[in-house]
Design a protein around this motif. Structure first.
Motif, PDB file in Angstrom:
ATOM      1  N   VAL A 131       0.799  -1.044   0.006  1.00 55.20           N
ATOM      2  CA  VAL A 131      -0.059   0.023   0.004  1.00 55.20           C
ATOM      3  C   VAL A 131       0.924   1.158   0.035  1.00 55.20           C
ATOM      4  O   VAL A 131       1.804   1.209   0.801  1.00 55.20           O
ATOM      5  CB  VAL A 131      -0.927   0.029   1.342  1.00 55.20           C
ATOM      6  N   TYR A 132       0.701   2.080  -0.930  1.00 58.94           N
ATOM      7  CA  TYR A 132       1.552   3.433  -0.989  1.00 58.94           C
ATOM      8  C   TYR A 132       0.751   4.434  -0.383  1.00 58.94           C
ATOM      9  O   TYR A 132      -0.454   4.630  -0.945  1.00 58.94           O
ATOM     10  CB  TYR A 132       1.782   3.626  -2.645  1.00 58.94           C
ATOM     11  N   TYR A 133       1.399   5.159   0.349  1.00 57.15           N
ATOM     12  CA  TYR A 133       0.811   6.135   0.850  1.00 57.15           C
ATOM     13  C   TYR A 133       1.603   7.499   0.576  1.00 57.15           C
ATOM     14  O   TYR A 133       2.907   7.691   0.513  1.00 57.15           O
ATOM     15  CB  TYR A 133       0.957   5.985   2.599  1.00 57.15           C
ATOM     16  N   CYS A 134       0.765   8.749   0.591  1.00 54.94           N
ATOM     17  CA  CYS A 134       1.548  10.187   0.346  1.00 54.94           C
ATOM     18  C   CYS A 134       1.369  10.765   1.543  1.00 54.94           C
ATOM     19  O   CYS A 134       0.501  10.612   2.457  1.00 54.94           O
ATOM     20  CB  CYS A 134       0.440  10.762  -0.703  1.00 54.94           C
ATOM     21  N   LYS A 135       2.725  11.376   2.038  1.00 58.02           N
ATOM     22  CA  LYS A 135       2.753  12.267   3.026  1.00 58.02           C
ATOM     23  C   LYS A 135       3.102  13.570   2.774  1.00 58.02           C
ATOM     24  O   LYS A 135       3.981  13.948   2.027  1.00 58.02           O
ATOM     25  CB  LYS A 135       3.804  11.499   4.046  1.00 58.02           C
ATOM     26  N   GLY A 136       2.621  14.483   3.510  1.00 61.28           N
ATOM     27  CA  GLY A 136       2.877  16.001   3.402  1.00 61.28           C
ATOM     28  C   GLY A 136       3.309  16.582   4.469  1.00 61.28           C
ATOM     29  O   GLY A 136       2.724  16.517   5.430  1.00 61.28           O
ATOM     30  N   SER A 137       4.428  17.340   4.597  1.00 59.15           N
ATOM     31  CA  SER A 137       4.910  17.799   5.812  1.00 59.15           C
ATOM     32  C   SER A 137       4.930  19.370   5.768  1.00 59.15           C
ATOM     33  O   SER A 137       5.325  19.890   4.702  1.00 59.15           O
ATOM     34  CB  SER A 137       6.484  17.465   6.038  1.00 59.15           C
ATOM     35  N   THR A 138       4.497  19.911   6.725  1.00 54.70           N
ATOM     36  CA  THR A 138       4.363  21.407   6.890  1.00 54.70           C
ATOM     37  C   THR A 138       4.726  22.071   8.026  1.00 54.70           C
ATOM     38  O   THR A 138       5.053  21.187   9.109  1.00 54.70           O
ATOM     39  CB  THR A 138       2.638  21.941   6.776  1.00 54.70           C
ATOM     40  N   TYR A 139       5.375  23.302   8.068  1.00 54.80           N
ATOM     41  CA  TYR A 139       5.840  23.781   9.482  1.00 54.80           C
ATOM     42  C   TYR A 139       4.562  24.083  10.297  1.00 54.80           C
ATOM     43  O   TYR A 139       4.924  23.871  11.563  1.00 54.80           O
ATOM     44  CB  TYR A 139       6.658  25.079   8.790  1.00 54.80           C
ATOM     45  N   MET A 140       3.542  24.709   9.620  1.00 53.87           N
ATOM     46  CA  MET A 140       2.398  25.201  10.506  1.00 53.87           C
ATOM     47  C   MET A 140       1.882  24.113  10.998  1.00 53.87           C
ATOM     48  O   MET A 140       1.232  24.300  12.412  1.00 53.87           O
ATOM     49  CB  MET A 140       1.540  26.147   9.796  1.00 53.87           C
ATOM     50  N   TRP A 141       1.216  23.060  10.567  1.00 56.21           N
ATOM     51  CA  TRP A 141       0.276  22.092  10.716  1.00 56.21           C
ATOM     52  C   TRP A 141       0.847  20.924  10.983  1.00 56.21           C
ATOM     53  O   TRP A 141       0.065  19.877  11.313  1.00 56.21           O
ATOM     54  CB  TRP A 141      -0.932  22.141   9.880  1.00 56.21           C
ATOM     55  N   GLY A 142       2.134  20.397  10.840  1.00 54.51           N
ATOM     56  CA  GLY A 142       2.556  19.163  11.012  1.00 54.51           C
ATOM     57  C   GLY A 142       2.460  18.227   9.616  1.00 54.51           C
ATOM     58  O   GLY A 142       2.602  18.923   8.519  1.00 54.51           O
ATOM     59  N   ASP A 143       2.408  16.918  10.060  1.00 51.94           N
ATOM     60  CA  ASP A 143       2.410  16.025   8.995  1.00 51.94           C
ATOM     61  C   ASP A 143       0.934  15.618   8.592  1.00 51.94           C
ATOM     62  O   ASP A 143       0.165  15.463   9.600  1.00 51.94           O
ATOM     63  CB  ASP A 143       3.281  14.829   9.109  1.00 51.94           C
ATOM     64  N   PHE A 144       0.603  15.247   7.131  1.00 55.88           N
ATOM     65  CA  PHE A 144      -0.540  14.670   6.875  1.00 55.88           C
ATOM     66  C   PHE A 144      -0.286  13.474   5.979  1.00 55.88           C
ATOM     67  O   PHE A 144       0.669  13.416   5.433  1.00 55.88           O
ATOM     68  CB  PHE A 144      -1.277  15.862   6.114  1.00 55.88           C
ATOM     69  N   TRP A 145      -1.272  12.537   6.055  1.00 52.33           N
ATOM     70  CA  TRP A 145      -1.121  11.375   5.388  1.00 52.33           C
ATOM     71  C   TRP A 145      -2.487  11.108   4.350  1.00 52.33           C
ATOM     72  O   TRP A 145      -3.487  11.460   4.939  1.00 52.33           O
ATOM     73  CB  TRP A 145      -1.041  10.034   6.305  1.00 52.33           C
ATOM     74  N   GLY A 146      -1.989  10.609   3.270  1.00 50.83           N
ATOM     75  CA  GLY A 146      -3.344  10.081   2.590  1.00 50.83           C
ATOM     76  C   GLY A 146      -3.936   8.750   2.958  1.00 50.83           C
ATOM     77  O   GLY A 146      -3.084   8.012   3.720  1.00 50.83           O
ATOM     78  N   GLN A 147      -4.899   8.432   2.196  1.00 48.09           N
ATOM     79  CA  GLN A 147      -5.455   6.943   2.835  1.00 48.09           C
ATOM     80  C   GLN A 147      -4.985   5.726   2.386  1.00 48.09           C
ATOM     81  O   GLN A 147      -5.089   4.486   2.756  1.00 48.09           O
ATOM     82  CB  GLN A 147      -7.110   7.138   2.582  1.00 48.09           C
ATOM     83  N   GLY A 148      -3.848   6.085   1.286  1.00 49.25           N
ATOM     84  CA  GLY A 148      -3.110   4.803   0.718  1.00 49.25           C
ATOM     85  C   GLY A 148      -3.818   4.337  -0.591  1.00 49.25           C
ATOM     86  O   GLY A 148      -5.204   4.546  -0.499  1.00 49.25           O
ATOM     87  N   THR A 149      -3.250   3.884  -1.647  1.00 48.71           N
ATOM     88  CA  THR A 149      -3.503   3.113  -2.703  1.00 48.71           C
ATOM     89  C   THR A 149      -2.857   1.926  -2.837  1.00 48.71           C
ATOM     90  O   THR A 149      -1.527   1.674  -2.798  1.00 48.71           O
ATOM     91  CB  THR A 149      -3.254   4.113  -3.922  1.00 48.71           C
ATOM     92  N   GLN A 150      -3.540   0.879  -3.218  1.00 46.26           N
ATOM     93  CA  GLN A 150      -2.830  -0.600  -3.421  1.00 46.26           C
ATOM     94  C   GLN A 150      -2.014  -0.839  -4.688  1.00 46.26           C
ATOM     95  O   GLN A 150      -2.618  -0.415  -5.648  1.00 46.26           O
ATOM     96  CB  GLN A 150      -3.850  -1.519  -3.183  1.00 46.26           C
ATOM     97  N   VAL A 151      -0.859  -1.042  -4.621  1.00 48.08           N
ATOM     98  CA  VAL A 151      -0.014  -1.490  -5.716  1.00 48.08           C
ATOM     99  C   VAL A 151       0.144  -2.951  -5.743  1.00 48.08           C
ATOM    100  O   VAL A 151       0.836  -3.431  -4.604  1.00 48.08           O
ATOM    101  CB  VAL A 151       1.117  -0.799  -5.868  1.00 48.08           C
ATOM    102  N   THR A 152      -0.064  -3.687  -6.679  1.00 46.49           N
ATOM    103  CA  THR A 152      -0.084  -5.209  -6.699  1.00 46.49           C
ATOM    104  C   THR A 152       0.861  -5.418  -8.222  1.00 46.49           C
ATOM    105  O   THR A 152       0.445  -5.132  -9.128  1.00 46.49           O
ATOM    106  CB  THR A 152      -1.152  -5.819  -6.783  1.00 46.49           C
ATOM    107  N   VAL A 153       1.982  -6.338  -7.854  1.00 47.43           N
ATOM    108  CA  VAL A 153       2.807  -6.609  -8.997  1.00 47.43           C
ATOM    109  C   VAL A 153       2.922  -7.880  -9.188  1.00 47.43           C
ATOM    110  O   VAL A 153       3.334  -8.833  -8.229  1.00 47.43           O
ATOM    111  CB  VAL A 153       4.129  -5.895  -8.830  1.00 47.43           C
ATOM    112  N   SER A 154       2.060  -8.697 -10.135  1.00 46.14           N
ATOM    113  CA  SER A 154       1.812 -10.106 -10.184  1.00 46.14           C
ATOM    114  C   SER A 154       1.728 -10.621 -11.588  1.00 46.14           C
ATOM    115  O   SER A 154       0.960  -9.572 -12.166  1.00 46.14           O
ATOM    116  CB  SER A 154       0.833 -10.393  -9.074  1.00 46.14           C
ATOM    117  N   SER A 155       2.141 -11.546 -11.864  1.00 39.94           N
ATOM    118  CA  SER A 155       1.700 -12.109 -13.200  1.00 39.94           C
ATOM    119  C   SER A 155       0.383 -13.081 -13.238  1.00 39.94           C
ATOM    120  O   SER A 155      -0.108 -13.502 -14.219  1.00 39.94           O
ATOM    121  CB  SER A 155       2.757 -12.856 -13.916  1.00 39.94           C
TER     122      SER A 155
END
Length: 116
Positions: A92-116
């Motif tokens: 699961v891949y998550y996005c994170k944003g960091s700010t000086y004023m408000w701290g860190d924020f995370w997204g909800q995640g998105t699944q990446v599956t690598v398979s044949s």
């Protein structure tokens, strides 16, 4: 409140490519850095790539040369282009944003599956 919304995950065959997107609810200029992290089952969350407001980038050794992080300030969006995907990139891949004023924020995640 700040929201980060990821998209672009899915199922891909080994050797394939995906582009993940992370769009922020506030101007991307509020963030001193933005990054992509991933978490595989039973493993800790780890940094994949990050980009600063000055466009400096950093990559995990396992993805260097295969992934590119970039930002589109006009769209308040950060991208992760992933090429030559391997089964071990499955997570699961998550996005994170960091700010000086408000701290860190995370997204909800998105699944990446690598398979044949």
């Amino acid at each position: 409140q700040v929201q980060l919304v990821e998209s672009g995950g899915g199922l891909v065959q080994p050797g394939g490519s995906l582009r993940l997107s992370c769009t922020t609810s506030r101007s991307i200029f509020n963030f001193v850095s933005m990054g992509w992290y991933r978490q595989a089952p039973g493993k800790q969350r780890e940094l994949v790539a990050k980009i600063t407001s000055g466009d400096s980038t950093d990559y995990a050794g396992s993805v260097k040369g295969r992934c590119t992080i970039s930002r589109d300030n006009a769209r308040n969006t950060v991208y992760l282009q992933m090429n030559s995907l391997k089964p071990e990139d499955t997570a699961v891949y998550y996005c994170k944003g960091s700010t000086y004023m408000w701290g860190d924020f995370w997204g909800q995640g998105t699944q990446v599956t690598v398979s044949s």
